[in-house]
Design a protein around this motif. Sequence first.
Motif, PDB file in Angstrom:
ATOM      1  N   SER A   1       0.769 -11.026  -3.678  1.00  0.00           N
ATOM      2  CA  SER A   1       2.131 -11.514  -3.960  1.00  0.00           C
ATOM      3  C   SER A   1       3.067 -10.926  -2.932  1.00  0.00           C
ATOM      4  CB  SER A   1       2.561 -11.116  -5.375  1.00  0.00           C
ATOM      5  OG  SER A   1       3.861 -11.595  -5.644  1.00  0.00           O
ATOM      6  N   LYS A   2       3.964 -11.802  -2.423  1.00  0.00           N
ATOM      7  CA  LYS A   2       4.890 -11.362  -1.380  1.00  0.00           C
ATOM      8  C   LYS A   2       6.212 -10.865  -1.954  1.00  0.00           C
ATOM      9  CE  LYS A   2       2.911 -14.617   1.934  1.00  0.00           C
ATOM     10  NZ  LYS A   2       1.821 -14.995   1.032  1.00  0.00           N
ATOM     11  N   THR A   3       6.609 -11.358  -3.136  1.00  0.00           N
ATOM     12  CA  THR A   3       7.877 -10.942  -3.756  1.00  0.00           C
ATOM     13  C   THR A   3       7.669 -10.710  -5.244  1.00  0.00           C
ATOM     14  OG1 THR A   3       8.534 -13.241  -4.165  1.00  0.00           O
ATOM     15  CG2 THR A   3       9.276 -12.243  -2.094  1.00  0.00           C
ATOM     16  N   TYR A   4       8.474  -9.838  -5.757  1.00  0.00           N
ATOM     17  CA  TYR A   4       8.517  -9.581  -7.206  1.00  0.00           C
ATOM     18  C   TYR A   4       9.991  -9.585  -7.654  1.00  0.00           C
ATOM     19  CZ  TYR A   4       3.650  -8.102  -6.842  1.00  0.00           C
ATOM     20  OH  TYR A   4       2.299  -8.066  -6.620  1.00  0.00           O
ATOM     21  N   GLN A   5      10.190 -10.092  -8.863  1.00  0.00           N
ATOM     22  CA  GLN A   5      11.541 -10.084  -9.452  1.00  0.00           C
ATOM     23  C   GLN A   5      11.504  -9.318 -10.771  1.00  0.00           C
ATOM     24  OE1 GLN A   5      14.021 -13.680  -9.387  1.00  0.00           O
ATOM     25  NE2 GLN A   5      14.377 -13.391 -11.558  1.00  0.00           N
ATOM     26  N   LEU A   6      12.375  -8.262 -10.854  1.00  0.00           N
ATOM     27  CA  LEU A   6      12.437  -7.432 -12.042  1.00  0.00           C
ATOM     28  C   LEU A   6      13.781  -7.671 -12.754  1.00  0.00           C
ATOM     29  CD1 LEU A   6      11.123  -4.020 -10.623  1.00  0.00           C
ATOM     30  CD2 LEU A   6       9.796  -5.872 -11.664  1.00  0.00           C
ATOM     31  N   ASN A   7      13.715  -7.680 -14.056  1.00  0.00           N
ATOM     32  CA  ASN A   7      14.934  -7.708 -14.867  1.00  0.00           C
ATOM     33  C   ASN A   7      15.104  -6.313 -15.471  1.00  0.00           C
ATOM     34  OD1 ASN A   7      15.506 -10.527 -14.516  1.00  0.00           O
ATOM     35  ND2 ASN A   7      13.805 -10.948 -15.907  1.00  0.00           N
ATOM     36  N   VAL A   8      16.092  -5.605 -14.967  1.00  0.00           N
ATOM     37  CA  VAL A   8      16.359  -4.250 -15.435  1.00  0.00           C
ATOM     38  C   VAL A   8      17.494  -4.316 -16.466  1.00  0.00           C
ATOM     39  CG1 VAL A   8      17.015  -1.904 -14.801  1.00  0.00           C
ATOM     40  CG2 VAL A   8      15.588  -3.290 -13.236  1.00  0.00           C
ATOM     41  N   GLN A   9      17.187  -3.838 -17.634  1.00  0.00           N
ATOM     42  CA  GLN A   9      18.174  -3.875 -18.721  1.00  0.00           C
ATOM     43  C   GLN A   9      18.826  -2.505 -18.877  1.00  0.00           C
ATOM     44  OE1 GLN A   9      17.030  -5.925 -22.384  1.00  0.00           O
ATOM     45  NE2 GLN A   9      17.852  -4.201 -23.542  1.00  0.00           N
ATOM     46  N   ALA A  10      20.200  -2.542 -18.836  1.00  0.00           N
ATOM     47  CA  ALA A  10      20.995  -1.323 -19.060  1.00  0.00           C
ATOM     48  C   ALA A  10      21.529  -1.377 -20.491  1.00  0.00           C
ATOM     49  CB  ALA A  10      22.124  -1.236 -18.054  1.00  0.00           C
TER      50      ALA A  10
ATOM     51  N   THR B   1       6.521  -6.145   2.288  1.00  0.00           N
ATOM     52  CA  THR B   1       6.275  -6.376   3.723  1.00  0.00           C
ATOM     53  C   THR B   1       4.783  -6.135   4.033  1.00  0.00           C
ATOM     54  OG1 THR B   1       6.852  -4.089   4.253  1.00  0.00           O
ATOM     55  CG2 THR B   1       8.616  -5.725   4.359  1.00  0.00           C
ATOM     56  N   ASP B   2       4.279  -6.942   4.939  1.00  0.00           N
ATOM     57  CA  ASP B   2       2.836  -6.921   5.242  1.00  0.00           C
ATOM     58  C   ASP B   2       2.493  -5.748   6.146  1.00  0.00           C
ATOM     59  OD1 ASP B   2       0.194  -7.828   5.271  1.00  0.00           O
ATOM     60  OD2 ASP B   2       0.502  -8.878   7.168  1.00  0.00           O
ATOM     61  N   GLU B   3       1.343  -5.175   5.895  1.00  0.00           N
ATOM     62  CA  GLU B   3       0.760  -4.143   6.745  1.00  0.00           C
ATOM     63  C   GLU B   3      -0.616  -4.638   7.203  1.00  0.00           C
ATOM     64  OE1 GLU B   3       1.841  -0.815   7.617  1.00  0.00           O
ATOM     65  OE2 GLU B   3       3.760  -1.726   7.066  1.00  0.00           O
ATOM     66  N   ASN B   4      -0.998  -4.213   8.384  1.00  0.00           N
ATOM     67  CA  ASN B   4      -2.311  -4.633   8.900  1.00  0.00           C
ATOM     68  C   ASN B   4      -3.394  -3.785   8.256  1.00  0.00           C
ATOM     69  OD1 ASN B   4      -4.108  -6.094  10.457  1.00  0.00           O
ATOM     70  ND2 ASN B   4      -3.980  -4.715  12.209  1.00  0.00           N
ATOM     71  N   ASP B   5      -3.685  -4.135   7.011  1.00  0.00           N
ATOM     72  CA  ASP B   5      -4.618  -3.323   6.235  1.00  0.00           C
ATOM     73  C   ASP B   5      -5.922  -4.039   5.909  1.00  0.00           C
ATOM     74  OD1 ASP B   5      -3.373  -5.179   4.643  1.00  0.00           O
ATOM     75  OD2 ASP B   5      -3.390  -3.911   2.847  1.00  0.00           O
ATOM     76  N   ASN B   6      -6.096  -5.228   6.424  1.00  0.00           N
ATOM     77  CA  ASN B   6      -7.321  -5.991   6.152  1.00  0.00           C
ATOM     78  C   ASN B   6      -8.082  -6.217   7.447  1.00  0.00           C
ATOM     79  OD1 ASN B   6      -7.247  -6.859   3.172  1.00  0.00           O
ATOM     80  ND2 ASN B   6      -5.179  -7.352   3.882  1.00  0.00           N
TER      81      ASN B   6
ATOM     82  N   ASN C   1       0.811  -1.221   0.000  1.00  0.00           N
ATOM     83  CA  ASN C   1       0.000   0.000   0.000  1.00  0.00           C
ATOM     84  C   ASN C   1       0.843   1.269   0.000  1.00  0.00           C
ATOM     85  OD1 ASN C   1      -2.413  -1.541   0.180  1.00  0.00           O
ATOM     86  ND2 ASN C   1      -2.161  -1.682   2.414  1.00  0.00           N
ATOM     87  N   SER C   2       2.142   1.136  -0.385  1.00  0.00           N
ATOM     88  CA  SER C   2       2.963   2.352  -0.498  1.00  0.00           C
ATOM     89  C   SER C   2       2.428   3.209  -1.627  1.00  0.00           C
ATOM     90  CB  SER C   2       4.421   1.978  -0.772  1.00  0.00           C
ATOM     91  OG  SER C   2       4.971   1.276   0.333  1.00  0.00           O
ATOM     92  N   PRO C   3       2.444   4.512  -1.473  1.00  0.00           N
ATOM     93  CA  PRO C   3       1.897   5.390  -2.525  1.00  0.00           C
ATOM     94  C   PRO C   3       2.735   5.335  -3.796  1.00  0.00           C
ATOM     95  CG  PRO C   3       2.980   6.677  -0.814  1.00  0.00           C
ATOM     96  CD  PRO C   3       2.953   5.276  -0.309  1.00  0.00           C
TER      97      PRO C   3
END
Length: 822
Positions: free
Chosen positions: A318-327, A344-349, A260-262
């Motif tokens: 989803s708890k994790t995401y994997q990004l492939n950043v191309q330079a 990271t989990d927040e008590n939002d439910n 829930n980060s902006p």
Amino acid sequence: ISLTCISSECRSFYELRRHIELLLLLLLALSAVAGQARYSIPEEQAEGSFVGNIARDLGLDVTRLISGKARIITKGGRQYVDLNKDKGILVIKERIDREELCGKTTPCSFSFEVILENPIQLYRVTVEVTDINDNSPSFPKDEIILKIAESVASGTRFSLESADDADVGFNDIQRYGLKPSDHFKVEVQNQSDGGRFVEMVLQNPLDREKEETHSLVLIASDGGEPRRSGTVRIHITVLDANDNAPVCSQPVYKAEVKENSPEGTVITTVSANDADKGANGEVTYSIAHVVKETKQLFEVNVQTGEIKVAGKLDFEKSKTYQLNVQASDHGGYSDTCKVVIQITDENDNVPTIQLMSFSNSISEDSPPGTTIAVLNVDDEDSDGNGAVKCSINSDVPFKIESSLTGYYTIVTEDFLDRESNPEYNLTITVSDQGSPPLSSSKNINVKVSDVNDSPPKFDHSEYTKTVAENNSPGLSVFTVSANDADWGQNARVSYFLQERDINGLAVSSLVSVNSDTGVIHAVKSFDYEQIKWFEFNVTVRDAGSPPLSSVATVKIVVQDQNDNPPQVLYPVQTGGSLVAEMVPRSADVGYLVTKVVAVDVDSGQNAWLSYKLQKATDRALFEVGLQNGEIRTIRQVTDKDAVKQRLTVIVEDNGQPSRSATVIVNVAVADSFPEVLSEFTELTHDKEYNDNLTFYLVFALAVVSFLFITCLVVIISVKIYRWRQSRILYHSNLPVIPYYPPRYSDTLGSATLPHVYNYEVCRTTDSRKSDVKYILKWFYFRVHSTSLDLSKAHSLCIHKKTNKQQQQQPQKNKKNKKLALW
């Protein structure tokens, strides 16, 4: 065409799939033993398609499904499966799209609960949805444009946008092909997290002078039946030499960000260096080789390499995401670094409460431990944020117990009493252990149904009512009332009389009670002189099953009314005789002539009697005692006073209005019987006339009857014959003079007749019948004669006989005589 197999062992794929299916069947058998069922169906099945025989698999009878009102409970989502209770089977309710339901998650399944009532039973059913090859591979773009320096050495790798296939498993992308394959080949790289990306490898050096552009087609194929594929066109422009490629500062970046980060929140920054200078040394950053959903959540700054939040992050998805950043540099060289982002989990439910089964009514005789509701509690957060605690308000006789994980039952903790509390409002509260904790609540209302456990009660255990006598039959005496603390039919009361005898009469012959209203009516008119009070019991009974009752005692007091006139006991009034009291002419003032005796059967003041002299031959000679009824002389008797004195005495009671009776007292003022007889002779002739008149009336009635009843002619003739014979025998009448002198004590000191006299009557021989009776202790002289003619009598002698006491009294005492003339 160049084809590459994604699986490391394509030939062993079917064998591995067979082992997985055997394992699933074993797990399904174990879950059925534990009260669960598991089924597997392919996606895209038509509505009504068979899923499984739930009744057989759960060991239930079809009748149990019907009687238990079996139904399917889902937790907020769509219901894909329906229950046919008549057959005990599960069928498809609506089309299932595995890709819409689970995406790339395998295995794909959804669960629901089958709940039965009476008693409440809960079964969990899991349905696995298997994939079918209904989606073709697709690339993010229709066209890929590459610029490659001609100086690129053979073996150089170029990252390509990988295709996406919504199917999974063998139906997912299995191989890539590239054509034509003169200079390039395609390879698929597997990542440690299960992801894959496609690289194009240069096989033969490029020569810009020979061929400045190349056009290729990249083909992605799945392994389903029938096989599906997708293509993308690659346009390659050969550039002049750029011999240094960018190099990432580190191959793997790790970062954390709260859910829930902006949007715009910086997560981390990647960097890469290029040894070239000028335009060939400028590095730009982009996210490559990730699925579309991931690209929507994150973005990278092309110039700086900052990775920011671009969408809503949800730890529960989803708890994790994997990004492939191309330079990449401007010369076509690039390097890829991996960025692992931990959410990271927040008590939002907020915890949710779902009623699986609820009985809003419970009988008040239910034992403790009776289940009234089954509820499911869920919190989508994790760890402490997802740990929940469920409770209900403490002021109710219910408690909450945990059954299965996430399931709670509300049961009775004590015995219930509808009369004390007919309903309860329960507040179910569930809270998590987050910081700050979140909670939710749900209110339910439980009504307590009535049981016939309270007998009806009268307002009073005893009733007393006064009723005036001579009431009209049907009079409403009063109303008994009873209340029943129960409700409805159990509180409807009826009133009944308990039969008993009262002075030989059934109580129902005296009073009645209205069974609905309790109004007591008098059946008959009460008579105080017959019954002064009586008691009876009234039973009130409710309409419950079994009925309960109670009894009240009712006492009816009959109030006396002045409905009876006084009755004269003395002197006796007879229709066929004349009674006379004899007063000697020598009687002094206050001489007691006689006493009128009367009674009144009423009571109280209604029976208080008073005596008055209404009429008299000579009012100056006699008076009557107001209270005692004694008739006395009020002056000296003289020779001038008439022999025959007639007094009318009225006796009145003290009631309102008063009632009275009259009595005629005949007084003979004389010293001897001959004087009395001569005075009263004419009365006997009137008596004879009256008797003859009565006889003629009877005879006239007999004659009339003879005209209508001819059968009685003989009988009437006989009677006429007998009547004529009696006329011959009895042609003259003489009144009979009996003598009844009462013995009174002289209360005023002057004696009346305290002596006993006997008389003897002498008659002539030509009297046809004579009868002389003497009664001791009374002056009783009775001559019963059918015919006595004084003119024919030679002599009439009355000899006076006295006892010893009479011989001792002076000759001057006069004799009081009482005459009865017949």
